[in-house]
Design a protein around this motif. Structure first.
Motif, PDB file in Angstrom:
ATOM      1  N   ALA A 191      -6.528  -6.246  -1.277  1.00 36.53           N
ATOM      2  CA  ALA A 191      -6.185  -6.051   0.134  1.00 36.53           C
ATOM      3  C   ALA A 191      -5.480  -4.718   0.342  1.00 36.53           C
ATOM      4  CB  ALA A 191      -5.313  -7.197   0.627  1.00 36.53           C
ATOM      5  N   ALA A 192      -4.604  -4.334  -0.594  1.00 36.73           N
ATOM      6  CA  ALA A 192      -3.909  -3.047  -0.482  1.00 36.73           C
ATOM      7  C   ALA A 192      -4.910  -1.898  -0.533  1.00 36.73           C
ATOM      8  CB  ALA A 192      -2.871  -2.908  -1.599  1.00 36.73           C
ATOM      9  N   VAL A 193      -5.900  -2.005  -1.417  1.00 35.27           N
ATOM     10  CA  VAL A 193      -6.931  -0.967  -1.492  1.00 35.27           C
ATOM     11  C   VAL A 193      -7.719  -0.916  -0.187  1.00 35.27           C
ATOM     12  CG1 VAL A 193      -9.093  -0.334  -2.649  1.00 35.27           C
ATOM     13  CG2 VAL A 193      -7.109  -1.011  -4.005  1.00 35.27           C
ATOM     14  N   LEU A 194      -8.052  -2.068   0.370  1.00 31.69           N
ATOM     15  CA  LEU A 194      -8.789  -2.098   1.626  1.00 31.69           C
ATOM     16  C   LEU A 194      -7.961  -1.531   2.783  1.00 31.69           C
ATOM     17  CD1 LEU A 194     -10.635  -5.538   1.397  1.00 31.69           C
ATOM     18  CD2 LEU A 194     -11.592  -3.256   1.116  1.00 31.69           C
ATOM     19  N   VAL A 195      -6.647  -1.789   2.775  1.00 35.27           N
ATOM     20  CA  VAL A 195      -5.769  -1.228   3.815  1.00 35.27           C
ATOM     21  C   VAL A 195      -5.756   0.297   3.720  1.00 35.27           C
ATOM     22  CG1 VAL A 195      -3.345  -1.005   4.522  1.00 35.27           C
ATOM     23  CG2 VAL A 195      -4.318  -3.261   4.167  1.00 35.27           C
ATOM     24  N   VAL A 196      -5.666   0.824   2.508  1.00 35.52           N
ATOM     25  CA  VAL A 196      -5.675   2.275   2.322  1.00 35.52           C
ATOM     26  C   VAL A 196      -7.005   2.860   2.797  1.00 35.52           C
ATOM     27  CG1 VAL A 196      -5.673   4.107   0.576  1.00 35.52           C
ATOM     28  CG2 VAL A 196      -3.992   2.276   0.443  1.00 35.52           C
ATOM     29  N   ILE A 197      -8.106   2.202   2.442  1.00 33.59           N
ATOM     30  CA  ILE A 197      -9.419   2.679   2.883  1.00 33.59           C
ATOM     31  C   ILE A 197      -9.526   2.629   4.404  1.00 33.59           C
ATOM     32  CG2 ILE A 197     -11.890   2.143   2.855  1.00 33.59           C
ATOM     33  CD1 ILE A 197     -11.492   1.244  -0.079  1.00 33.59           C
ATOM     34  N   ALA A 198      -9.094   1.524   4.997  1.00 35.30           N
ATOM     35  CA  ALA A 198      -9.170   1.382   6.454  1.00 35.30           C
ATOM     36  C   ALA A 198      -8.309   2.418   7.153  1.00 35.30           C
ATOM     37  CB  ALA A 198      -8.740  -0.024   6.869  1.00 35.30           C
ATOM     38  N   CYS A 220      -8.730  -6.829   6.499  1.00 37.79           N
ATOM     39  CA  CYS A 220      -8.548  -6.330   5.128  1.00 37.79           C
ATOM     40  C   CYS A 220      -7.999  -7.430   4.230  1.00 37.79           C
ATOM     41  CB  CYS A 220      -7.606  -5.128   5.118  1.00 37.79           C
ATOM     42  SG  CYS A 220      -8.305  -3.642   5.844  1.00 37.79           S
ATOM     43  N   GLY A 221      -7.120  -8.254   4.766  1.00 38.43           N
ATOM     44  CA  GLY A 221      -6.578  -9.371   3.990  1.00 38.43           C
ATOM     45  C   GLY A 221      -7.640 -10.400   3.647  1.00 38.43           C
ATOM     46  N   ILE A 222      -8.471 -10.738   4.612  1.00 35.57           N
ATOM     47  CA  ILE A 222      -9.554 -11.692   4.353  1.00 35.57           C
ATOM     48  C   ILE A 222     -10.527 -11.110   3.327  1.00 35.57           C
ATOM     49  CG2 ILE A 222     -11.536 -12.866   5.385  1.00 35.57           C
ATOM     50  CD1 ILE A 222      -9.814 -13.100   7.962  1.00 35.57           C
ATOM     51  N   GLY A 223     -10.861  -9.838   3.499  1.00 33.12           N
ATOM     52  CA  GLY A 223     -11.720  -9.182   2.509  1.00 33.12           C
ATOM     53  C   GLY A 223     -11.062  -9.117   1.147  1.00 33.12           C
ATOM     54  N   GLY A 224      -9.749  -8.876   1.122  1.00 37.27           N
ATOM     55  CA  GLY A 224      -9.018  -8.838  -0.143  1.00 37.27           C
ATOM     56  C   GLY A 224      -9.038 -10.170  -0.863  1.00 37.27           C
ATOM     57  N   VAL A 225      -8.905 -11.260  -0.101  1.00 35.67           N
ATOM     58  CA  VAL A 225      -8.953 -12.594  -0.704  1.00 35.67           C
ATOM     59  C   VAL A 225     -10.333 -12.849  -1.309  1.00 35.67           C
ATOM     60  CG1 VAL A 225      -8.937 -15.063  -0.174  1.00 35.67           C
ATOM     61  CG2 VAL A 225      -7.141 -13.601   0.719  1.00 35.67           C
ATOM     62  N   ILE A 226     -11.370 -12.554  -0.543  1.00 33.04           N
ATOM     63  CA  ILE A 226     -12.731 -12.828  -1.019  1.00 33.04           C
ATOM     64  C   ILE A 226     -13.096 -11.935  -2.203  1.00 33.04           C
ATOM     65  CG2 ILE A 226     -15.168 -12.743  -0.363  1.00 33.04           C
ATOM     66  CD1 ILE A 226     -14.195 -13.553   2.496  1.00 33.04           C
ATOM     67  N   ALA A 271       0.841  -1.195   0.000  1.00 29.66           N
ATOM     68  CA  ALA A 271       0.000   0.000   0.000  1.00 29.66           C
ATOM     69  C   ALA A 271       0.876   1.246   0.000  1.00 29.66           C
ATOM     70  CB  ALA A 271      -0.922   0.010   1.219  1.00 29.66           C
ATOM     71  N   PRO A 272       0.499   2.252  -0.787  1.00 27.23           N
ATOM     72  CA  PRO A 272       1.319   3.466  -0.843  1.00 27.23           C
ATOM     73  C   PRO A 272       1.221   4.265   0.446  1.00 27.23           C
ATOM     74  CG  PRO A 272      -0.690   3.753  -2.100  1.00 27.23           C
ATOM     75  CD  PRO A 272      -0.656   2.322  -1.659  1.00 27.23           C
ATOM     76  N   GLY A 273       2.294   4.943   0.789  1.00 28.47           N
ATOM     77  CA  GLY A 273       2.304   5.814   1.966  1.00 28.47           C
ATOM     78  C   GLY A 273       2.576   5.049   3.244  1.00 28.47           C
ATOM     79  N   ASP A 274       2.375   5.722   4.355  1.00 31.73           N
ATOM     80  CA  ASP A 274       2.626   5.152   5.666  1.00 31.73           C
ATOM     81  C   ASP A 274       1.322   4.579   6.203  1.00 31.73           C
ATOM     82  OD1 ASP A 274       3.751   4.464   8.066  1.00 31.73           O
ATOM     83  OD2 ASP A 274       3.562   6.467   8.925  1.00 31.73           O
ATOM     84  N   LYS A 275       1.167   3.288   6.124  1.00 29.62           N
ATOM     85  CA  LYS A 275      -0.070   2.634   6.551  1.00 29.62           C
ATOM     86  C   LYS A 275       0.143   1.825   7.825  1.00 29.62           C
ATOM     87  CE  LYS A 275      -1.983   4.373   3.070  1.00 29.62           C
ATOM     88  NZ  LYS A 275      -2.279   5.752   3.275  1.00 29.62           N
ATOM     89  N   ASP A 276       1.108   2.204   8.649  1.00 26.04           N
ATOM     90  CA  ASP A 276       1.368   1.503   9.902  1.00 26.04           C
ATOM     91  C   ASP A 276       0.447   1.959  11.016  1.00 26.04           C
ATOM     92  OD1 ASP A 276       4.925   1.472   9.321  1.00 26.04           O
ATOM     93  OD2 ASP A 276       3.413  -0.012   8.819  1.00 26.04           O
ATOM     94  N   ASN A 277      -0.494   2.817  10.706  1.00 19.50           N
ATOM     95  CA  ASN A 277      -1.340   3.369  11.744  1.00 19.50           C
ATOM     96  C   ASN A 277      -2.646   2.603  11.952  1.00 19.50           C
ATOM     97  OD1 ASN A 277      -2.408   4.122   9.343  1.00 19.50           O
ATOM     98  ND2 ASN A 277      -2.683   6.268   9.829  1.00 19.50           N
ATOM     99  N   ILE A 278      -2.804   1.445  11.314  1.00 22.63           N
ATOM    100  CA  ILE A 278      -3.996   0.641  11.577  1.00 22.63           C
ATOM    101  C   ILE A 278      -3.574  -0.588  12.378  1.00 22.63           C
ATOM    102  CG2 ILE A 278      -5.208   1.460   9.535  1.00 22.63           C
ATOM    103  CD1 ILE A 278      -4.724  -1.220   8.229  1.00 22.63           C
ATOM    104  N   PRO A 279      -4.450  -1.062  13.255  1.00 26.11           N
ATOM    105  CA  PRO A 279      -4.092  -2.218  14.080  1.00 26.11           C
ATOM    106  C   PRO A 279      -3.986  -3.500  13.258  1.00 26.11           C
ATOM    107  CG  PRO A 279      -6.340  -1.493  14.532  1.00 26.11           C
ATOM    108  CD  PRO A 279      -5.748  -0.508  13.585  1.00 26.11           C
TER     109      PRO A 279
END
Length: 93
Positions: free
Chosen positions: A71-78, A36-42, A21-29
């Motif tokens: 999953a990367a898109v979902l991580v960015v959204i989250a 997000c990974g499970i959603g990305g797979v489905i 995922a682009p940018g700093d996405k370390d701020n989500i638990p």
């Protein structure tokens, strides 16, 4: 048994999605990253089959790349929705 496979794949795909995922996405638990990974797979599997993917013998790399991208898109959204930031911004009036 397939549910366990999706959960294990979701953990791996979620971490890979967070990595690409682009940018700093370390701020989500981590639990949100796994979701997000499970959603990305489905979602990735649905997108893959919607565009004519029918699987192949062995490992279907295209399907996994689509799952990582979803999953990367979902991580960015989250990350955007949760709105956590590392900087301390105060609300003084």
């Amino acid at each position: 048994m397939e549910i366990i496979g999706v959960i294990v794949a979701g953990i791996i795909i979620g971490l890979l999605g967070k990595f690409v995922a682009p940018g700093d996405k370390d701020n989500i638990p981590i639990w949100l990253t796994i979701l997000c990974g499970i959603g990305g797979v489905i979602i990735g599997w649905f997108v893959y089959t919607a565009f004519g993917g029918d699987g192949s013998n062995g490992v279907d790399w295209v399907r996994w790349i689509v799952a990582i991208a979803c999953a990367a898109v979902l991580v960015v959204i989250a990350s955007t929705v949760t709105g956590r930031s590392r900087g301390g911004r105060s609300l003084h009036r």
